[in-house]
Design a protein around this motif. Structure first.
Motif, PDB file in Angstrom:
ATOM      1  N   ALA A   1     -26.553  -6.532  -1.366  1.00 21.19           N
ATOM      2  CA  ALA A   1     -27.897  -7.108  -1.329  1.00 21.19           C
ATOM      3  C   ALA A   1     -28.621  -7.069  -2.659  1.00 21.19           C
ATOM      4  O   ALA A   1     -29.698  -7.641  -2.785  1.00 21.19           O
ATOM      5  N   ASP A   2     -28.038  -6.403  -3.656  1.00 22.51           N
ATOM      6  CA  ASP A   2     -28.709  -6.350  -4.951  1.00 22.51           C
ATOM      7  C   ASP A   2     -27.659  -6.220  -6.060  1.00 22.51           C
ATOM      8  O   ASP A   2     -26.449  -6.252  -5.813  1.00 22.51           O
ATOM      9  N   LEU A   3     -28.139  -6.072  -7.275  1.00 25.32           N
ATOM     10  CA  LEU A   3     -27.258  -6.039  -8.439  1.00 25.32           C
ATOM     11  C   LEU A   3     -26.299  -4.854  -8.403  1.00 25.32           C
ATOM     12  O   LEU A   3     -25.100  -5.000  -8.650  1.00 25.32           O
ATOM     13  N   LEU A   4     -26.802  -3.660  -8.114  1.00 26.29           N
ATOM     14  CA  LEU A   4     -25.957  -2.472  -8.115  1.00 26.29           C
ATOM     15  C   LEU A   4     -24.876  -2.564  -7.037  1.00 26.29           C
ATOM     16  O   LEU A   4     -23.697  -2.278  -7.295  1.00 26.29           O
ATOM     17  N   GLU A   5     -25.260  -2.973  -5.839  1.00 28.50           N
ATOM     18  CA  GLU A   5     -24.270  -3.112  -4.773  1.00 28.50           C
ATOM     19  C   GLU A   5     -23.240  -4.185  -5.119  1.00 28.50           C
ATOM     20  O   GLU A   5     -22.053  -4.046  -4.812  1.00 28.50           O
ATOM     21  N   SER A   6     -23.683  -5.253  -5.774  1.00 29.15           N
ATOM     22  CA  SER A   6     -22.751  -6.308  -6.191  1.00 29.15           C
ATOM     23  C   SER A   6     -21.730  -5.768  -7.181  1.00 29.15           C
ATOM     24  O   SER A   6     -20.539  -6.088  -7.110  1.00 29.15           O
ATOM     25  N   ALA A   7     -22.192  -4.947  -8.117  1.00 28.83           N
ATOM     26  CA  ALA A   7     -21.278  -4.350  -9.096  1.00 28.83           C
ATOM     27  C   ALA A   7     -20.244  -3.474  -8.406  1.00 28.83           C
ATOM     28  O   ALA A   7     -19.056  -3.476  -8.773  1.00 28.83           O
ATOM     29  N   GLN A   8     -20.667  -2.725  -7.386  1.00 27.15           N
ATOM     30  CA  GLN A   8     -19.735  -1.865  -6.665  1.00 27.15           C
ATOM     31  C   GLN A   8     -18.684  -2.690  -5.913  1.00 27.15           C
ATOM     32  O   GLN A   8     -17.490  -2.366  -5.938  1.00 27.15           O
ATOM     33  N   VAL A   9     -19.134  -3.749  -5.256  1.00 26.47           N
ATOM     34  CA  VAL A   9     -18.197  -4.607  -4.516  1.00 26.47           C
ATOM     35  C   VAL A   9     -17.223  -5.273  -5.477  1.00 26.47           C
ATOM     36  O   VAL A   9     -16.003  -5.315  -5.227  1.00 26.47           O
ATOM     37  N   LEU A  10     -17.727  -5.791  -6.573  1.00 25.46           N
ATOM     38  CA  LEU A  10     -16.862  -6.481  -7.534  1.00 25.46           C
ATOM     39  C   LEU A  10     -15.895  -5.517  -8.208  1.00 25.46           C
ATOM     40  O   LEU A  10     -14.765  -5.893  -8.530  1.00 25.46           O
TER      41      LEU A  10
ATOM     42  N   GLU B   1     -14.523  -2.999  -6.726  1.00 22.80           N
ATOM     43  CA  GLU B   1     -13.473  -2.838  -5.717  1.00 22.80           C
ATOM     44  C   GLU B   1     -12.522  -4.036  -5.732  1.00 22.80           C
ATOM     45  O   GLU B   1     -11.295  -3.879  -5.634  1.00 22.80           O
ATOM     46  N   ILE B   2     -13.086  -5.228  -5.867  1.00 24.07           N
ATOM     47  CA  ILE B   2     -12.258  -6.440  -5.867  1.00 24.07           C
ATOM     48  C   ILE B   2     -11.365  -6.496  -7.096  1.00 24.07           C
ATOM     49  O   ILE B   2     -10.175  -6.809  -7.001  1.00 24.07           O
ATOM     50  N   VAL B   3     -11.924  -6.193  -8.252  1.00 25.00           N
ATOM     51  CA  VAL B   3     -11.131  -6.224  -9.488  1.00 25.00           C
ATOM     52  C   VAL B   3      -9.986  -5.218  -9.415  1.00 25.00           C
ATOM     53  O   VAL B   3      -8.866  -5.507  -9.841  1.00 25.00           O
ATOM     54  N   THR B   4     -10.261  -4.047  -8.857  1.00 26.00           N
ATOM     55  CA  THR B   4      -9.206  -3.048  -8.689  1.00 26.00           C
ATOM     56  C   THR B   4      -8.103  -3.583  -7.769  1.00 26.00           C
ATOM     57  O   THR B   4      -6.906  -3.426  -8.038  1.00 26.00           O
ATOM     58  N   ASP B   5      -8.512  -4.243  -6.685  1.00 31.57           N
ATOM     59  CA  ASP B   5      -7.538  -4.820  -5.757  1.00 31.57           C
ATOM     60  C   ASP B   5      -6.724  -5.921  -6.418  1.00 31.57           C
ATOM     61  O   ASP B   5      -5.516  -6.067  -6.155  1.00 31.57           O
ATOM     62  N   ILE B   6      -7.375  -6.698  -7.287  1.00 29.76           N
ATOM     63  CA  ILE B   6      -6.662  -7.767  -8.002  1.00 29.76           C
ATOM     64  C   ILE B   6      -5.545  -7.195  -8.860  1.00 29.76           C
ATOM     65  O   ILE B   6      -4.432  -7.730  -8.909  1.00 29.76           O
ATOM     66  N   LYS B   7      -5.825  -6.085  -9.538  1.00 29.30           N
ATOM     67  CA  LYS B   7      -4.790  -5.453 -10.369  1.00 29.30           C
ATOM     68  C   LYS B   7      -3.610  -5.004  -9.512  1.00 29.30           C
ATOM     69  O   LYS B   7      -2.441  -5.196  -9.889  1.00 29.30           O
ATOM     70  N   ASP B   8      -3.919  -4.393  -8.361  1.00 31.09           N
ATOM     71  CA  ASP B   8      -2.849  -3.961  -7.457  1.00 31.09           C
ATOM     72  C   ASP B   8      -2.065  -5.161  -6.929  1.00 31.09           C
ATOM     73  O   ASP B   8      -0.836  -5.124  -6.826  1.00 31.09           O
TER      74      ASP B   8
ATOM     75  N   THR C   1     -20.966  -0.590   2.147  1.00 28.03           N
ATOM     76  CA  THR C   1     -21.054  -1.113   0.787  1.00 28.03           C
ATOM     77  C   THR C   1     -21.405  -0.031  -0.205  1.00 28.03           C
ATOM     78  O   THR C   1     -20.876   0.054  -1.293  1.00 28.03           O
ATOM     79  N   ASP C   2     -22.320   0.847   0.169  1.00 23.28           N
ATOM     80  CA  ASP C   2     -22.928   1.732  -0.812  1.00 23.28           C
ATOM     81  C   ASP C   2     -22.943   3.176  -0.336  1.00 23.28           C
ATOM     82  O   ASP C   2     -23.957   3.844  -0.402  1.00 23.28           O
ATOM     83  N   ASN C   3     -21.828   3.669   0.146  1.00 22.37           N
ATOM     84  CA  ASN C   3     -21.832   4.980   0.761  1.00 22.37           C
ATOM     85  C   ASN C   3     -22.020   6.122  -0.232  1.00 22.37           C
ATOM     86  O   ASN C   3     -22.346   7.230   0.153  1.00 22.37           O
ATOM     87  N   ASP C   4     -21.797   5.878  -1.536  1.00 17.15           N
ATOM     88  CA  ASP C   4     -21.956   6.940  -2.528  1.00 17.15           C
ATOM     89  C   ASP C   4     -23.240   6.816  -3.327  1.00 17.15           C
ATOM     90  O   ASP C   4     -23.476   7.580  -4.243  1.00 17.15           O
ATOM     91  N   ARG C   5     -24.057   5.820  -2.990  1.00 15.94           N
ATOM     92  CA  ARG C   5     -25.268   5.590  -3.770  1.00 15.94           C
ATOM     93  C   ARG C   5     -26.288   6.678  -3.507  1.00 15.94           C
ATOM     94  O   ARG C   5     -26.597   7.008  -2.366  1.00 15.94           O
TER      95      ARG C   5
END
Length: 390
Positions: free
Chosen positions: A200-209, A211-218, A379-383
């Motif tokens: 819903a915001d910039l910080l959460e977007s960074a966290q989701v992205l 995760e996605i970038v890490t998955d892309i590498k795998d 989305t943001d369990n460690d925030r």
């Protein structure tokens, strides 16, 4: 000497047509003559000449040969004059000859989505044009850039795509949604198991992205180990859609504060990587913004997206950012009216879909779709909580 006669900046349209009954081809010729569309040769002007016309149930195509030296692009600037003179909607094509399609019926001003539009594979309905229903295949063109001013259909189109994919590919689709309108549009769908994240915001977007970038590498390592080059040529059925609703909110030039700008830079870099290499790995990006500027749409995102959809744009500059072409600024002020572009521009009326319709039909397929909370990550369990607020 041959000289191209430039089309005037201010076009006098319907007034150029004599007030008597004329055939459409004669009206077109008169517009060419009155607007001096042609090549000057001595004291004469060489105008486009009608070669032939072909008629079917939906439209008549008038095929013109052009005098050498007359650019086909010049005809876009007289489209309004031709439509006003003919009192009909038209489209241009050029393949060595100029083809003007004159349609017998206008596009609907509103068109409501129904389940008959659902189809197989990874296709979603884009809209209705004069020749039928236009579909977009996300396996053929994995990403899409969507733009246009607010309240004219961008979010409705995203929801329609989300619904279509969910209803037809519930076992194979995953969604990662960056709802930069504070989660107001897609937050209600976050309990659907296929919706893995709603940021819903910039910080959460960074966290989701991240995760996605890490998955892309795998995923890259896995694909290499199997000697796969593109997911569509493999037994892998799953597709992961990254939906960005209001991508301008991830622009470093818009956000304030040093830390926020760093997050924004990361988000744009991550989206660029998804656009550049994610398609072959099964990621599909739908990037949407009402502020189509070079700052809001990262260059690597734009360069790696073939499919474009523009609702009415605020200016020619905005139209060019989305379509690499003008035209969206001249669309009528009709919600849902848009230009869809892959190999050419096609004007369509995008179907309207409501949240009430979506929820009712999803609940009707609860056994297939709904499974509240299961398989969905937070989305943001460690925030950390600061001053009592997220």
């Amino acid at each position: 000497m041959l000289e191209w006669i430039a089309v005037p900046a201010i076009i006098i349209s319907a007034a150029l047509i004599p007030k008597r009954k004329l055939s459409d081809d004669k009206k077109i010729q008169i517009v060419f003559e009155n607007l001096k569309v042609g090549i000057e040769k001595g004291e004469d002007i060489l105008h486009p000449k009608l070669f032939k016309k072909v008629t079917n149930e939906a439209y008549t195509t008038f095929i013109f040969s052009l005098p050498l030296g007359l650019p086909s692009e010049s005809f876009e600037s007289i489209k309004t004059a031709l439509e006003d003179g003919l009192n009909k909607e038209i489209e241009f094509e050029f393949d060595g000859m100029l083809k003007i399609k004159v349609f017998k019926n206008s596009l609907p001003q509103k068109w409501t989505f129904d389940n008959d539009l659902l189809t197989s594979g990874w296709q979603v309905p884009i809209g209705k044009n004069h020749e039928g229903i236009v579909y977009h295949d996300f396996d053929k063109y994995p990403h899409m850039l969507v733009g246009g001013v607010t309240r004219f259909g961008k979010t409705v189109f995203i929801k329609e795509s989300f619904y279509s994919l969910l209803m037809k590919q519930s076992e194979q689709v995953e969604f990662y949604i960056l709802d930069l309108k504070g989660g107001m549009e897609f937050g209600m769908y976050q309990d659907i198991p296929q919706v893995k994240r709603v940021a819903a915001d910039l910080l959460e977007s960074a966290q989701v992205l991240h995760e996605i970038v890490t998955d892309i590498k795998d995923k890259q390592q896995f694909m290499r180990s199997k000697r796969y080059t593109n997911i569509i040529d493999t037994p892998i059925k799953k597709r992961k859609f990254v939906i960005v609703d209001e991508g301008a909110e991830l622009s470093p030039s818009i956000v304030e504060g040093k830390e926020a700008k760093q997050y924004a830079k990361f988000c744009q870099a991550a989206l660029s990587e998804i656009a550049r290499i994610g398609g072959a790995l099964g990621y599909r990006l739908i990037f949407c913004t009402q502020y189509p500027t070079k700052e809001a749409v990262p260059m690597q995102v734009k360069m790696n997206i073939v499919a474009r959809l523009s609702f009415i744009a605020a200016s020619q500059i905005s139209s060019r950012v989305i379509l690499d072409d003008v035209g969206a600024e001249d669309l009528p002020s009709i919600p849902g009216r848009a230009i869809y572009k892959i190999e050419k521009n096609r004007t369509v009326q995008v179907p309207y879909i409501s949240d009430e319709f979506m929820i009712k039909n999803m609940e009707g397929n609860k056994d297939v779709i709904f499974n509240t909370e299961q398989n969905r990550g937070v989305t943001d369990n460690d925030r950390q909580v600061r001053n009592g607020k997220d």
